[in-house]
Design an enzyme around this catalytic site. Structure first.
Site, short mmCIF file in Angstrom:
data_model
loop_
_atom_site.label_atom_id
_atom_site.label_comp_id
_atom_site.label_asym_id
_atom_site.label_seq_id
_atom_site.Cartn_x
_atom_site.Cartn_y
_atom_site.Cartn_z
N ALA A 9 0.85 -1.19 0.00
CA ALA A 9 0.00 0.00 0.00
C ALA A 9 0.89 1.24 0.00
O ALA A 9 2.03 1.19 0.45
CB ALA A 9 -0.86 -0.01 1.26
N GLY A 61 0.78 -5.12 0.84
CA GLY A 61 -0.31 -5.16 -0.12
C GLY A 61 0.14 -5.71 -1.47
O GLY A 61 -0.67 -6.24 -2.24
N1 CAA Z 1 4.52 3.50 0.26
C1 CAA Z 1 4.99 4.72 -0.07
N2 CAA Z 1 6.29 4.97 -0.32
C2 CAA Z 1 7.14 3.95 -0.24
C3 CAA Z 1 6.72 2.65 0.09
C4 CAA Z 1 5.35 2.45 0.33
N3 CAA Z 1 4.86 1.25 0.62
N4 CAA Z 1 7.80 1.84 0.10
C5 CAA Z 1 8.85 2.62 -0.22
N5 CAA Z 1 8.46 3.88 -0.43
C6 CAA Z 1 9.28 5.01 -0.85
C7 CAA Z 1 10.30 5.41 0.21
O1 CAA Z 1 9.75 6.29 1.14
C8 CAA Z 1 11.36 6.03 -0.65
O2 CAA Z 1 10.91 7.32 -0.97
P1 CAA Z 1 11.96 8.52 -1.12
O3 CAA Z 1 12.89 8.13 -2.22
O4 CAA Z 1 11.12 9.71 -1.40
O5 CAA Z 1 12.66 8.59 0.20
C9 CAA Z 1 11.33 5.22 -1.93
O6 CAA Z 1 10.05 4.59 -1.95
C10 CAA Z 1 12.40 4.15 -2.02
O7 CAA Z 1 12.35 3.39 -0.82
P2 CAA Z 1 13.69 2.95 -0.07
O8 CAA Z 1 14.58 4.12 0.09
O9 CAA Z 1 13.27 2.23 1.16
O10 CAA Z 1 14.33 1.98 -1.16
P3 CAA Z 1 14.99 0.57 -0.97
O11 CAA Z 1 15.32 0.11 -2.34
O12 CAA Z 1 16.08 0.62 0.06
O13 CAA Z 1 13.87 -0.39 -0.35
C11 CAA Z 1 11.72 -1.43 -0.18
C12 CAA Z 1 12.74 -0.71 -1.10
C13 CAA Z 1 12.31 -2.77 0.27
C14 CAA Z 1 10.47 -1.65 -0.97
C15 CAA Z 1 11.46 -0.55 1.07
O14 CAA Z 1 11.14 0.74 0.65
C16 CAA Z 1 10.34 -1.02 1.94
O15 CAA Z 1 10.54 -1.89 2.76
N6 CAA Z 1 9.14 -0.39 1.79
C17 CAA Z 1 8.02 -0.62 2.67
C18 CAA Z 1 7.35 -1.92 2.41
C19 CAA Z 1 6.15 -2.07 3.31
O16 CAA Z 1 6.22 -1.87 4.50
N7 CAA Z 1 5.02 -2.46 2.71
C20 CAA Z 1 3.79 -2.59 3.42
C21 CAA Z 1 3.00 -1.35 3.27
S1 CAA Z 1 1.53 -1.41 4.24
C22 CAA Z 1 0.48 -2.37 3.36
O17 CAA Z 1 0.78 -2.83 2.29
C23 CAA Z 1 -0.85 -2.53 4.02
C24 CAA Z 1 -1.77 -3.43 3.36
O18 CAA Z 1 -1.98 -4.52 3.85
C25 CAA Z 1 -2.51 -3.05 2.18
#
Ligand code: CAA
Length: 686
Positions: free
Chosen positions: A65, A104
């Site tokens: 998400a 998500g």
């Molecule tokens: N939503 C919005 N922005 C996100 C995001 C997300 N889920 N995941 C990453 N981003 C953004 C970061 O904030 C970052 O933005 P900026 O460049 O502006 O700082 C950019 O994407 C790149 O992220 P990283 O710097 O973390 O890049 P990375 O390559 O080191 O890692 C990743 C990539 C492994 C995907 C890591 O970003 C991550 O772990 N993201 C979160 C994943 C997460 O927690 N997902 C669950 C979301 S909640 C959900 O999904 C609820 C549901 O059940 C529907």
């Protein structure tokens, strides 16, 4: 064919390929959700389509998400509405996974009939780390594929698993080493030709029957130790229990209620705030993004003690060779032996293989000559905190190090500018303040001196990430951000003790707040003799008196506490020492409630944090929070001291500071001007 800005469809050989393109991580924002829904609605009724592949462009599948959308009502279609459409698709639906399928994103893949992944992909439900749970059916579908035990581990830890493991567990159906898209396309084509009716994950239940109910008890026991204070892990457990004990739809409804409850809570807000705070910390305002970094392929570390050893391990862990320089053969051997034992013990615990342990040991070489660092790209000095010693080392390094080498000091409090002045290249001098044990603690305070050049800062920020640290850029002042703020907590903890509050009570209050330990236990762990000088000992200072009695903390077997193993035990001798110090300082005994203890320890930290912001030593309030969560064990579910202050309300913080100033008559409590102005202007730290 473009469906929305972020979703397109291509049809070839009766396979419809739906592609999401929402950089950087294909987060499922409103535009993506509605695009995928519309695309599915189109292709599911198209007679020319026999199967559907769901793919993402760019470096990753989908990271879940869009966290930025949290906190406001979600625009339709919400995740569950999209999933309902997917559940209604009777043509084989295949997720094509590369990079990461998280939250998500994985839930989207779980709504497909099949999952094809490249072997480097990672799959996980990390929502627990955001203080929530996989609220789009993840907790109900995942255990149907991998069984309740693996599902429980995945949702409670939030740690993703690799594609190879995922294949073993039944989470994916096909693993490929290369050409993911063409392999997935063929897979989809075959499934389209097959007469077998695809089975939805929600309709599977064979793996649920295998459950051993002890797993829930064991996991609860585990989280009571590993995730003390966090609410979300328990809620995740309840959802997996529901998957096992209830129908799919009942489970879904329980999951939906529990996720809404978590979403409304303070912990989720703090953990989601922290997600962005951590990422923000590595962005340096005014630094050219295109700036050329200096290459770092070999590192020298001066000092092979606890700190130098831990720093060397962090660097060798990512395959970079390190040379440790010590002043005597004995010290060098001791340092290298400690490193070897550390690696051996990690291998014994099964966290790395014996081969990896040996390889890492080989990467760390010892030397008795500073001159052997002449070819290093980065040299980190980690000797004891004495300005004259550090200046001497830096002036020698200046004539030894090759041009362009970065010269770093691990000082935790000394003036970096003075250290840099011992060289003719202050632009190449920087502070890299690691936290002990340096091979484990994530925080790295990157200290910018007045002459440190931008390319050196940029190089060190990215080097920190390379060695798996979380870097925060700070300016020069005594103690930098972390230790400077901590000092103010310690002042009040000592004062409370001198007023007669038992140190056990003070430690308990801070432990219950969520710190891993209170200030006195922390002092014992760090060592009370740090900076102690027997000749300048003050008879009314608690620490000086304890050191005078040979009570140096855990390392000498006693300090503020006696120790049985690592268990702290009350010491009557210490109580007497504290009473005597209180008497000598003329401090009136006074009782304090738990809430007063908490306020008196935490409010001065907030006030000092505000001063640090006012002086520009930290550039954002959230940077201070990152320092505190990663360096000092501030509970992540409370966001950090500055986020905590925002939750209390800055006007309330000021009122309370003034209240303590009034009852103590001590200027210590005066709110700093920056805090007062900010409270007036905008009410919160940003
Ligand atoms: N939503 C919005 N922005 C996100 C995001 C997300 N889920 N995941 C990453 N981003 C953004 C970061 O904030 C970052 O933005 P900026 O460049 O502006 O700082 C950019 O994407 C790149 O992220 P990283 O710097 O973390 O890049 P990375 O390559 O080191 O890692 C990743 C990539 C492994 C995907 C890591 O970003 C991550 O772990 N993201 C979160 C994943 C997460 O927690 N997902 C669950 C979301 S909640 C959900 O999904 C609820 C549901 O059940 C529907």
């Amino acid at each position: 064919m473009k469906i929305t800005d972020t979703v397109s469809v291509q049809i070839k050989d009766r396979v419809a390929l739906i592609t999401i393109e929402n950089p950087p991580v294909n987060a499922l924002n409103h535009n993506v959700r509605s695009g995928v829904k519309k695309a599915l609605e189109l292709v599911m009724i198209d007679d020319l389509v026999s199967s559907i592949a769901l793919n993402c462009s760019g470096k990753t599948f989908c990271a879940g998400a869009d966290i930025k959308e949290f906190g406001a009502p979600m625009q339709e279609p919400v995740h569950s509405q999209l999933h309902d459409v997917m559940d209604g698709v009777d043509k084989p639906l295949i997720a094509v996974i590369h990079g990461t399928a998280l939250g998500g994103g994985l839930e989207l893949a779980l709504c497909c009939h099949y999952r094809v992944a490249i072997s480097t992909a990672k799959l996980g439900l990390p929502e627990v780390q955001l203080g929530i749970l996989p609220g789009a059916g993840g907790t109900q579908r995942l255990p149907r594929l991998v069984g309740p035990k693996i599902a429980l581990d995945m949702v409670v830890s939030g740690t993703p698993i690799g594609a190879v493991e995922a294949l073993d567990y039944g989470l994916i159906d096909k693993l490929v080493d290369s050409d993911l898209l063409s392999s997935a396309f063929l897979f989809a084509k075959e499934k389209g030709l097959s007469r077998d009716k695809p089975i939805r994950v929600r309709d599977r239940s064979d793996k649920l029957k295998l459950v051993d109910h002890g797993i829930f008890r064991d996991t609860r026991e585990l989280i009571s130790r590993r995730a003390r204070g966090f609410i979300a892990p328990e809620y995740n457990i309840r959802c997996i229990e529901a998957a096992v004990n209830k129908s799919f739809d009942e489970g879904l409804s329980i999951e939906s209620d529990l996720v809404m409850e978590l979403m409304r809570g303070d912990q989720a807000r703090a953990q989601q705030y922290f997600f962005f705070a951590e990422r923000q910390a590595s962005k340096i305002e005014g630094l050219d993004k295109e700036i050329k970094h200096r290459p770092i392929s070999s590192v020298g570390v001066i000092g092979g003690g606890l700190m130098g050893g831990g720093i060397s391990m962090s660097i060798a862990n990512v395959g970079i060779p390190v040379t440790i320089v010590e002043t005597s053969q004995k010290a060098l051997e001791k340092g290298l032996e400690t490193i070897r034992k550390n690696y051996e013990s990690t291998a014994k615990k099964g966290r790395i293989t014996v081969d990896i342990a040996n390889e890492r040991c080989k990467l760390i070489q010892g030397s008795l000559k500073l001159g052997d660092l002449n070819d290093c790209d980065l040299i980190i000095e980690a000797v004891f905190e004495e300005m004259s010693v550090k200046k001497d080392i830096f002036s020698r390094l200046d004539s030894i190090a090759k041009p362009g080498a970065i010269l770093a000091s691990n000082t935790s409090a000394l003036d970096l500018n003075e250290i840099a002045s011992a060289t003719k290249r202050p632009e190449s001098v920087i502070g890299l303040h690691f936290f002990s044990p340096a091979n484990i603690m994530k925080l790295l305070e990157v200290v910018r001196g007045k002459n440190t050049s931008d390319d050196v800062i940029a190089t060190c920020m990215s080097f920190a990430k390379r060695i798996s640290k979380v870097p925060v850029l700070v300016g020069v002042c005594p103690g930098f951000v972390g230790n400077r703020i901590l000092h103010y907590r310690q002042v009040q903890a000592n004062q409370l003790a001198l007023e007669g509050v038992p140190i056990q009570q003070i430690d308990r209050v801070l432990y219950q707040f969520g710190f891993p330990m209170g200030p006195f236990q922390m002092g014992d762990l760090a060592g009370l003799d740090l900076g102690w000088n027997a000749e300048k000992s003050n008879p009314s200072d608690i620490r000086d008196c304890l050191c005078g009695l040979g009570r140096f903390g855990q390392k000498s077997g006693n300090g503020f506490y006696d120790y049985e193993g690592r268990k702290p035990i009350h010491s009557e001798i210490v109580s007497e020492v504290i009473r005597d110090c209180g008497r000598l300082q003329g401090i009136e005994p006074r009782n304090s409630s738990d809430s007063e203890i908490l306020e008196r320890c935490l409010l001065p930290m907030i006030n000092e944090g505000a001063k640090i912001l006012g002086e520009g030593i930290a550039s954002r309030a959230s940077d201070i929070d990152v320092v505190y969560v990663y360096g000092y064990g501030w509970p992540r579910y409370r966001g950090g001291p500055m986020h905590y202050a925002n939750c209390l309300g800055l006007k309330n913080v000021i009122e309370k500071l003034l209240h303590y100033r009034e009852i103590t008559g001590d200027e210590f409590w005066t709110p700093c001007q920056f805090l007062v102005d900010l409270a007036e202007r905008q009410g919160i730290f940003t």
